[in-house]
Motif scaffolding. Structure first.
Motif, PDB file in Angstrom:
ATOM      1  N   TRP A   1       9.961  10.455  -2.720  1.00  0.00           N
ATOM      2  CA  TRP A   1       8.692  11.026  -3.179  1.00  0.00           C
ATOM      3  C   TRP A   1       8.886  11.553  -4.598  1.00  0.00           C
ATOM      4  O   TRP A   1       9.921  12.137  -4.911  1.00  0.00           O
ATOM      5  CB  TRP A   1       8.270  12.167  -2.257  1.00  0.00           C
ATOM      6  CG  TRP A   1       6.781  12.322  -2.138  1.00  0.00           C
ATOM      7  CD1 TRP A   1       5.991  13.215  -2.784  1.00  0.00           C
ATOM      8  CD2 TRP A   1       5.910  11.555  -1.306  1.00  0.00           C
ATOM      9  NE1 TRP A   1       4.684  13.053  -2.414  1.00  0.00           N
ATOM     10  CE2 TRP A   1       4.611  12.039  -1.509  1.00  0.00           C
ATOM     11  CE3 TRP A   1       6.113  10.503  -0.413  1.00  0.00           C
ATOM     12  CZ2 TRP A   1       3.515  11.517  -0.848  1.00  0.00           C
ATOM     13  CZ3 TRP A   1       5.020   9.981   0.238  1.00  0.00           C
ATOM     14  CH2 TRP A   1       3.739  10.483   0.023  1.00  0.00           C
TER      15      TRP A   1
ATOM     16  N   GLU B   1       7.714  -1.915  -6.426  1.00  0.00           N
ATOM     17  CA  GLU B   1       6.561  -1.503  -7.217  1.00  0.00           C
ATOM     18  C   GLU B   1       6.376   0.007  -7.227  1.00  0.00           C
ATOM     19  O   GLU B   1       5.844   0.566  -8.184  1.00  0.00           O
ATOM     20  CB  GLU B   1       5.298  -2.170  -6.658  1.00  0.00           C
ATOM     21  CG  GLU B   1       5.281  -3.684  -6.829  1.00  0.00           C
ATOM     22  CD  GLU B   1       4.110  -4.308  -6.102  1.00  0.00           C
ATOM     23  OE1 GLU B   1       3.461  -3.590  -5.318  1.00  0.00           O
ATOM     24  OE2 GLU B   1       3.856  -5.498  -6.298  1.00  0.00           O
ATOM     25  N   SER B   2       6.819   0.678  -6.182  1.00  0.00           N
ATOM     26  CA  SER B   2       6.586   2.119  -6.081  1.00  0.00           C
ATOM     27  C   SER B   2       7.702   2.948  -6.692  1.00  0.00           C
ATOM     28  O   SER B   2       7.484   4.101  -7.060  1.00  0.00           O
ATOM     29  CB  SER B   2       6.408   2.510  -4.613  1.00  0.00           C
ATOM     30  OG  SER B   2       7.577   2.191  -3.878  1.00  0.00           O
TER      31      SER B   2
ATOM     32  N   GLN C   1       5.546  -4.437   5.999  1.00  0.00           N
ATOM     33  CA  GLN C   1       5.666  -4.718   4.570  1.00  0.00           C
ATOM     34  C   GLN C   1       6.840  -5.643   4.279  1.00  0.00           C
ATOM     35  O   GLN C   1       6.747  -6.538   3.421  1.00  0.00           O
ATOM     36  CB  GLN C   1       5.811  -3.400   3.805  1.00  0.00           C
ATOM     37  CG  GLN C   1       4.547  -2.560   3.798  1.00  0.00           C
ATOM     38  CD  GLN C   1       4.789  -1.124   3.391  1.00  0.00           C
ATOM     39  OE1 GLN C   1       5.822  -0.796   2.818  1.00  0.00           O
ATOM     40  NE2 GLN C   1       3.844  -0.255   3.689  1.00  0.00           N
TER      41      GLN C   1
ATOM     42  N   LYS D   1      -2.445   5.479   3.560  1.00  0.00           N
ATOM     43  CA  LYS D   1      -1.846   6.572   2.810  1.00  0.00           C
ATOM     44  C   LYS D   1      -2.316   7.905   3.359  1.00  0.00           C
ATOM     45  O   LYS D   1      -3.498   8.115   3.594  1.00  0.00           O
ATOM     46  CB  LYS D   1      -2.203   6.450   1.319  1.00  0.00           C
ATOM     47  CG  LYS D   1      -1.581   5.223   0.664  1.00  0.00           C
ATOM     48  CD  LYS D   1      -1.897   5.180  -0.804  1.00  0.00           C
ATOM     49  CE  LYS D   1      -1.240   3.977  -1.473  1.00  0.00           C
ATOM     50  NZ  LYS D   1      -1.546   3.912  -2.919  1.00  0.00           N
TER      51      LYS D   1
ATOM     52  N   TYR E   1      12.722  11.556  -8.534  1.00  0.00           N
ATOM     53  CA  TYR E   1      12.379  11.385  -7.124  1.00  0.00           C
ATOM     54  C   TYR E   1      13.258  12.274  -6.262  1.00  0.00           C
ATOM     55  O   TYR E   1      14.403  12.574  -6.604  1.00  0.00           O
ATOM     56  CB  TYR E   1      12.565   9.928  -6.685  1.00  0.00           C
ATOM     57  CG  TYR E   1      11.591   8.959  -7.296  1.00  0.00           C
ATOM     58  CD1 TYR E   1      10.336   8.738  -6.728  1.00  0.00           C
ATOM     59  CD2 TYR E   1      11.916   8.254  -8.453  1.00  0.00           C
ATOM     60  CE1 TYR E   1       9.441   7.850  -7.293  1.00  0.00           C
ATOM     61  CE2 TYR E   1      11.023   7.361  -9.026  1.00  0.00           C
ATOM     62  CZ  TYR E   1       9.787   7.160  -8.438  1.00  0.00           C
ATOM     63  OH  TYR E   1       8.904   6.280  -8.991  1.00  0.00           O
TER      64      TYR E   1
ATOM     65  N   ASP F   1      -2.491  -2.080   1.040  1.00  0.00           N
ATOM     66  CA  ASP F   1      -1.283  -1.547   1.660  1.00  0.00           C
ATOM     67  C   ASP F   1      -0.272  -2.648   1.974  1.00  0.00           C
ATOM     68  O   ASP F   1       0.929  -2.446   1.926  1.00  0.00           O
ATOM     69  CB  ASP F   1      -1.625  -0.803   2.950  1.00  0.00           C
ATOM     70  CG  ASP F   1      -2.273   0.548   2.663  1.00  0.00           C
ATOM     71  OD1 ASP F   1      -3.026   1.008   3.527  1.00  0.00           O
ATOM     72  OD2 ASP F   1      -2.019   1.114   1.596  1.00  0.00           O
TER      73      ASP F   1
ATOM     74  N   PHE G   1       1.966  -3.572  -0.939  1.00  0.00           N
ATOM     75  CA  PHE G   1       2.894  -2.551  -1.393  1.00  0.00           C
ATOM     76  C   PHE G   1       4.332  -3.020  -1.215  1.00  0.00           C
ATOM     77  O   PHE G   1       4.702  -3.604  -0.206  1.00  0.00           O
ATOM     78  CB  PHE G   1       2.673  -1.275  -0.597  1.00  0.00           C
ATOM     79  CG  PHE G   1       3.795  -0.278  -0.724  1.00  0.00           C
ATOM     80  CD1 PHE G   1       3.807   0.625  -1.771  1.00  0.00           C
ATOM     81  CD2 PHE G   1       4.829  -0.261   0.186  1.00  0.00           C
ATOM     82  CE1 PHE G   1       4.826   1.551  -1.883  1.00  0.00           C
ATOM     83  CE2 PHE G   1       5.847   0.659   0.082  1.00  0.00           C
ATOM     84  CZ  PHE G   1       5.851   1.564  -0.957  1.00  0.00           C
TER      85      PHE G   1
ATOM     86  N   LYS H   1       9.803   3.770  -9.692  1.00  0.00           N
ATOM     87  CA  LYS H   1       9.727   3.557 -11.131  1.00  0.00           C
ATOM     88  C   LYS H   1      10.937   4.147 -11.840  1.00  0.00           C
ATOM     89  O   LYS H   1      11.565   5.093 -11.357  1.00  0.00           O
ATOM     90  CB  LYS H   1       8.448   4.197 -11.697  1.00  0.00           C
ATOM     91  CG  LYS H   1       7.167   3.754 -11.019  1.00  0.00           C
ATOM     92  CD  LYS H   1       6.879   2.296 -11.250  1.00  0.00           C
ATOM     93  CE  LYS H   1       5.524   1.910 -10.656  1.00  0.00           C
ATOM     94  NZ  LYS H   1       5.226   0.471 -10.850  1.00  0.00           N
TER      95      LYS H   1
ATOM     96  N   LEU I   1       8.606  -1.786  -2.188  1.00  0.00           N
ATOM     97  CA  LEU I   1       9.469  -0.712  -2.654  1.00  0.00           C
ATOM     98  C   LEU I   1       9.705  -0.832  -4.149  1.00  0.00           C
ATOM     99  O   LEU I   1       9.770   0.151  -4.876  1.00  0.00           O
ATOM    100  CB  LEU I   1      10.795  -0.777  -1.894  1.00  0.00           C
ATOM    101  CG  LEU I   1      11.772   0.381  -2.086  1.00  0.00           C
ATOM    102  CD1 LEU I   1      11.183   1.657  -1.511  1.00  0.00           C
ATOM    103  CD2 LEU I   1      13.110   0.068  -1.437  1.00  0.00           C
TER     104      LEU I   1
END
Length: 403
Positions: free
Chosen positions: A232, A96-97, A253, A392, A104, A89, A92, A99, A94
């Motif tokens: 999301w 990388e998450s 983070q 998560k 989204y 975690d 992690f 794409k 932003l």
């Protein structure tokens, strides 16, 4: 009654520190048993047991430094036979998450209202540091070729900063009903108004909960703060995270990523009003907390905010965390120290909405007061705190939102 306890595990040094909270005043003797895979605390008529996370093993024979501090409980140190796995975690980011070529939906983190619907990005790019233009002038032997240019995202771009991301509002999937590019007083501000009113006119506010989400950078670009908007994948079910837990996780983070990429460990937390709210000194990012409420229902236990931060319904919680020292700067507190940090090139500034800065300060303060007095200060910094990283959440079905 058996008190709660806090086990702080350090991955890097493969060591652990155990603090057992006693009743005040102590009502009966405590029997503490340390096994390779768990802990047990017993007192007259009560018992608290905590199993360690998978893969973590203590070395019971290494217990040392046992002491009892007034109003601070029992303290002892141990070694680990096997350390916990790396904290995924904390790695992690932003970048990388988020794409490319994937749809989204962007939500207001506070109320869950949709801000941007079904946005697909062709490019997701990191922004340079805030002083990049000055560096160009130092390295170029000719006039700065970027002096009159601005780094604004084009159609289907997303630019990522340290604490924010930039979106182009020209996309048809943008939902203007969910956010307004001015405050309620913005429409009525005169052209000769103060700088404060001008600043208010650039705010992006959620129309449902009136929460500040970001700022307008230009006529077609909005800056959203990572602590206010959550994205999301469109094809996945949206799940919510408690506000305090989400703020801690995002700030942690940011601290870990910047300490790794910029080799800095001191940060100022600034609001969108330009004021400095908190000074933060990052100590480590390899901490795993194992915490138990024990059998006592007293509010003096170590757990913060009751069940809000408990990952399960049981009495024992496990958390990845970063350890920080901090000093508040509200109402001109620590002004000299804050001025010195602002002029220090080794200090990095993180900007959030002013309301979020106050939320973070409250979270830090409440967590500090939940610790034993012996763990609340270090050197000139009066506060010692662990910012916890949210695990998560389980996926939930997205239902219809109330108007």
């Amino acid at each position: 009654m058996a008190g709660g306890f806090l086990l702080e595990i350090r991955r890097g040094t493969q060591s652990a520190s155990l603090v057992i909270r006693e009743a005040d005043p102590p009502s009966s003797p405590l029997d503490v048993s340390v096994a390779a895979d768990g802990l047990e605390v017993r007192s007259t008529g009560s018992r608290a047991v905590a199993a360690l996370p998978a893969g973590v093993r203590l070395a019971p024979s290494s217990c040392r430094g046992l002491c009892r501090l007034p109003a601070g409980g029992l303290h002892l140190r141990l070694r680990l036979r096997s350390p916990p796995p790396p904290a995924a975690d904390l790695c992690f980011t932003l970048r990388e998450s988020l794409k490319t070529q994937k749809n989204y939906i962007f939500y207001c983190q506070s109320c869950g209202d949709i801000i941007v619907k079904d946005r697909k990005f062709l490019r997701v790019l990191p922004l340079p540091s805030e002083n990049w233009s000055a560096l160009v002038e130092e390295w170029c032997c000719h006039p700065n070729p970027f002096a009159r240019s601005t780094l604004h995202p084009q159609h289907d771009d997303c630019f990522l900063g340290d604490t924010f991301f930039l979106l182009n509002t020209g996309n048809e999937s943008y939902v203007p009903e969910s956010a307004t590019c001015c405050s309620e007083t913005g429409h009525h501000a005169s052209q000769s108004g103060s700088n404060l009113k001008t600043k208010e006119n650039t705010r992006v506010i959620c129309k449902r909960c009136k929460r500040m989400l970001g700022e307008t950078v230009s006529s077609d670009t909005i800056k959203y703060y990572v602590t206010e908007v959550i994205f999301w994948p469109s094809e996945e079910s949206f799940s919510t995270t408690p506000r305090s837990q989400f703020v801690q996780s995002m700030v942690a983070q940011c601290l870990v990523e910047l300490s790794s990429t910029k080799s800095t460990f001191r940060f100022t937390i600034e609001g969108d009003d330009g004021k400095t709210y908190i000074l933060i000194w990052l100590l480590n990012s390899d901490t795993l907390l194992v915490e138990s409420l024990g059998s006592s229902s007293s509010h003096s236990v170590l757990t913060l905010f009751g069940d809000i931060f408990m990952p399960n319904c049981g009495p024992v919680g496990t958390w990845n965390a970063v350890k920080v020292l901090y000093q508040p700067c509200v109402k001109s507190r620590n002004k000299d120290l804050a001025d010195a940090w602002e002029n220090d090139i080794g200090v990095h500034s993180l900007k959030f909405p002013s309301e979020t800065c106050l939320e973070l300060l409250l979270i830090l303060g409440l967590s500090t007061t939940s610790l034993p007095p012996s763990l609340r200060c270090m050197n000139s910094f009066q506060k010692l705190e662990s910012i916890r990283v949210a695990e998560k959440q389980p996926k939930k079905k997205r239902g219809k939102k109330e108007a």
